[in-house]
Design a protein around this motif. Structure first.
Motif, PDB file in Angstrom:
ATOM      1  N   SER A 109       0.811  -1.217   0.000  1.00 59.50           N
ATOM      2  CA  SER A 109       0.000   0.000   0.000  1.00 59.50           C
ATOM      3  C   SER A 109       0.846   1.269   0.000  1.00 59.50           C
ATOM      4  O   SER A 109       0.296   2.374  -0.057  1.00 59.50           O
ATOM      5  N   PRO A 120       3.054   4.153  -1.683  1.00 54.69           N
ATOM      6  CA  PRO A 120       2.802   4.754  -3.004  1.00 54.69           C
ATOM      7  C   PRO A 120       3.548   4.102  -4.167  1.00 54.69           C
ATOM      8  O   PRO A 120       2.978   3.902  -5.239  1.00 54.69           O
ATOM      9  N   GLU A 124       1.736   0.756  -4.795  1.00 57.22           N
ATOM     10  CA  GLU A 124       0.274   0.739  -4.776  1.00 57.22           C
ATOM     11  C   GLU A 124      -0.306   0.588  -6.178  1.00 57.22           C
ATOM     12  O   GLU A 124      -0.183   1.471  -7.025  1.00 57.22           O
ATOM     13  N   GLU A 168      -3.578   0.105  -6.778  1.00 55.03           N
ATOM     14  CA  GLU A 168      -4.948   0.630  -6.793  1.00 55.03           C
ATOM     15  C   GLU A 168      -4.900   2.094  -6.342  1.00 55.03           C
ATOM     16  O   GLU A 168      -5.223   2.411  -5.211  1.00 55.03           O
ATOM     17  N   HIS A 169      -4.519   2.978  -7.248  1.00 56.39           N
ATOM     18  CA  HIS A 169      -4.274   4.362  -6.835  1.00 56.39           C
ATOM     19  C   HIS A 169      -5.092   5.392  -7.626  1.00 56.39           C
ATOM     20  O   HIS A 169      -5.148   6.564  -7.242  1.00 56.39           O
ATOM     21  N   LYS A 170      -5.743   4.948  -8.690  1.00 56.29           N
ATOM     22  CA  LYS A 170      -6.526   5.878  -9.500  1.00 56.29           C
ATOM     23  C   LYS A 170      -8.012   5.808  -9.183  1.00 56.29           C
ATOM     24  O   LYS A 170      -8.678   6.836  -9.011  1.00 56.29           O
ATOM     25  N   ASP A 196      -3.354  -1.065 -11.570  1.00 59.12           N
ATOM     26  CA  ASP A 196      -2.368  -0.524 -12.499  1.00 59.12           C
ATOM     27  C   ASP A 196      -1.319  -1.600 -12.808  1.00 59.12           C
ATOM     28  O   ASP A 196      -0.523  -1.974 -11.950  1.00 59.12           O
ATOM     29  N   ARG A 239       2.349  -0.519 -12.204  1.00 62.69           N
ATOM     30  CA  ARG A 239       2.779  -0.594 -10.801  1.00 62.69           C
ATOM     31  C   ARG A 239       3.050  -2.060 -10.420  1.00 62.69           C
ATOM     32  O   ARG A 239       3.976  -2.352  -9.662  1.00 62.69           O
ATOM     33  N   GLU A 292      -2.508  -3.919   3.354  1.00 61.75           N
ATOM     34  CA  GLU A 292      -3.110  -2.594   3.555  1.00 61.75           C
ATOM     35  C   GLU A 292      -2.592  -1.922   4.825  1.00 61.75           C
ATOM     36  O   GLU A 292      -2.117  -2.598   5.742  1.00 61.75           O
ATOM     37  N   LYS A 300      -7.273   6.383   2.371  1.00 58.39           N
ATOM     38  CA  LYS A 300      -7.576   5.786   1.067  1.00 58.39           C
ATOM     39  C   LYS A 300      -8.677   6.621   0.413  1.00 58.39           C
ATOM     40  O   LYS A 300      -9.849   6.214   0.339  1.00 58.39           O
ATOM     41  N   ILE A 360      -9.582   7.282  -2.586  1.00 59.86           N
ATOM     42  CA  ILE A 360     -10.300   6.788  -3.768  1.00 59.86           C
ATOM     43  C   ILE A 360     -11.500   5.919  -3.384  1.00 59.86           C
ATOM     44  O   ILE A 360     -12.362   5.653  -4.229  1.00 59.86           O
ATOM     45  N   ARG A 394      -8.717  -6.991  -4.438  1.00 59.11           N
ATOM     46  CA  ARG A 394      -7.287  -6.653  -4.356  1.00 59.11           C
ATOM     47  C   ARG A 394      -6.464  -7.923  -4.095  1.00 59.11           C
ATOM     48  O   ARG A 394      -5.433  -8.159  -4.738  1.00 59.11           O
TER      49      ARG A 394
END
Length: 477
Positions: free
Chosen positions: A87, A89, A92, A94-96, A102, A105, A128, A148, A150, A178
């Motif tokens: 988790s 950056p 990660e 799942e950031h968008k 991604d 990533r 997480e 989080k 998003i 995830r």
């Protein structure tokens, strides 16, 4: 020169065998569940620090170069393990948008695993760490955010708050989607040691508090295990620095699907418990002993340990003066010699270990435990004090291993009082062994020197500075 040549030959032999072992998964020992093993039954003692994210660099090439350098340093010093936050950056995926992953990533994680495989490093991935959906940013520079956004309605996400995340099927599906993404890539990868559901789950802002977090953990552990049948699954709680954590640690450690009983503890001047201001070996040892008393049928690991400013407001200022690694030595040795399945797994990899170039301490632990098989030895931990020395003992079937720690020397005397310890000579009565021994092997982790002394009576004279490791071999009949 001869010593160096012999050491290189041993290393070559070790790494040749190690390459075959590295293709094995890690599991709880089928013979002695207090320890870990490779899937071929060979013992596995996870040696290494947390290296959860890169604190200062963001360029992909440079970050991966830094990780390769760390893995190389660790491997060259007998290390074989680290922990990574997925988790953070840099990793990660799942950031968008919630539920959108991604691939670029993910390729960073692929490359990280390739490096770890190259250097024989097993990785525990933490899935997480967030505590709120919004408004919980990084606590200080070079840390990571604990939110989080998003997932939040406020950012076109599907959830209102953390209660939605933990209680609704939609929230649970977000987590499991995830997990499924990572399982599709890594479920059959033996470089992965295991999966940690959450970093310090008790720290999240959830209306049901610890009871709800416990319920969610009970539900998720077997489901995550179904995605990763070859890997270990586990949970973590915050630093054991308050009496109320006793019950929490008992409840979480006792979950049958929680395969490793993990504990976090720090030297913290703001902690409620006095033990968190004690010498590092004492605070680390006590945390392990508490969990060993809670669970007798699974490995216990001090999986985060270090020193912080009051109330975890930042890394300890003691690190600046601890260029010899006094704290690191104690937090590595004390847990294992108190019955843990591993040495202590230190935090502050860049502020402390890297800055002061302390990788060699992992090598000294590896040397101290050469040719040790805790599974077949069936170690029973013991402890006593004599002549102002703390003796941490592992009593095995063929030998007794003892780490001796001078009470007169600690982080307070050395790093605050600036008093360097001198050599001490102690006469140690050997009644505690319970049987006759033929000889004792003495290993000085500070000089990396070893010698064998024949035992001729019931007293052993040892001379050391700070600490020394003794191995008493039983007489053959």
């Amino acid at each position: 020169m001869v010593r160096n040549i012999l050491y290189m030959m041993i290393l070559y032999s070790f790494f040749s065998c190690g390459k075959e072992r590295d293709q094995n998964f890690i599991r709880v020992s089928k013979v002695n569940p207090c320890y870990l093993e490779y899937s071929d039954g060979t013992p596995f003692i996870p040696v290494g620090p947390n290296i959860c994210w890169e604190r200062f660099e963001t360029d992909e090439t440079k970050v991966l170069q830094l990780y390769e350098q760390r893995f190389r340093n660790l491997s060259e010093n007998g290390g074989n393990y680290t922990r990574i936050w997925l988790s953070a950056p840099f990793f990660e995926v799942e950031h968008k948008k919630a539920g959108e992953f991604d691939e670029n990533r993910a390729k960073r994680i692929d490359k990280l695993l390739e490096l770890a495989t190259k250097y024989g490093i097993k990785i525990k991935f933490c899935l997480e760490n967030f505590r709120k959906l919004t408004g919980y940013s990084a606590p200080f520079s070079s840390s990571v955010a604990f939110d989080k956004p998003i997932y939040s309605f406020d950012n076109q996400g599907p959830l209102n708050d953390m209660t939605d995340f933990f209680k609704t099927q939609q929230g649970k599906d977000l987590y499991l989607d995830r997990v499924a993404f990572f399982a599709s890539r890594y479920a059959d990868n033996p470089t992965v040691m295991g999966w940690e559901l959450w970093n310090e789950i008790n720290s999240v802002s959830f209306s049901e508090g610890i009871a709800g977090e416990l319920e969610w953990t009970r539900e998720m552990l077997p489901v995550v295990k179904s995605y990763f049948p070859h890997h270990l699954v586990m949970q973590s709680l915050g630093s054991f620095d308050n009496e109320k954590y006793q019950e929490w640690y008992m409840d979480f450690s006792s979950i049958s699907d929680n395969e490793i009983a993990q504990v976090h503890r720090y030297l913290d001047p703001g902690a409620v418990l006095d033990i968190c201001r004690a010498p590092m070996d004492s605070l680390a040892s006590q945390a392990v002993i508490l969990l060993r008393n809670m669970v007798v049928d699974k490995p216990v690991i001090l999986s985060e340990v270090g020193a912080v400013e009051a109330h975890h407001s930042g890394p300890s200022k003691l690190y600046e003066s601890d260029t010899l690694g006094i704290l690191l030595h104690d937090l590595i040795f004390a847990p294992f010699f108190s019955g843990a399945a591993a040495p202590g797994q230190s935090w502050h990899w860049q502020y402390y270990i890297e800055k002061n170039n302390l990788w060699w301490h992992f090598g000294r632990f590896s040397h101290a435990t050469e040719n040790v098989n805790p599974i077949t030895e069936q170690y029973q931990p013991d402890f006593f004090m004599h002549d102002q020395v703390r003796f941490y003992c592992l009593k095995g079937n063929t030998h007794t291993l003892v780490w001796c720690r001078d009470v007169l020397s600690n982080w307070h005397t050395e790093l605050i009082g600036n008093v360097l310890p001198g050599s001490r000579t102690v006469k140690l009565p050997l009644e505690f062994l319970g049987s006759k021994v033929s000889n004792v092997e003495q290993y000085d982790p500070w000089s990396d020197m070893r010698k064998v002394t024949h035992v001729v009576d019931d007293t052993l004279e040892i001379t050391f500075k700070r600490s020394i490791v003794l191995r008493f071999n039983r007489q053959n009949h």
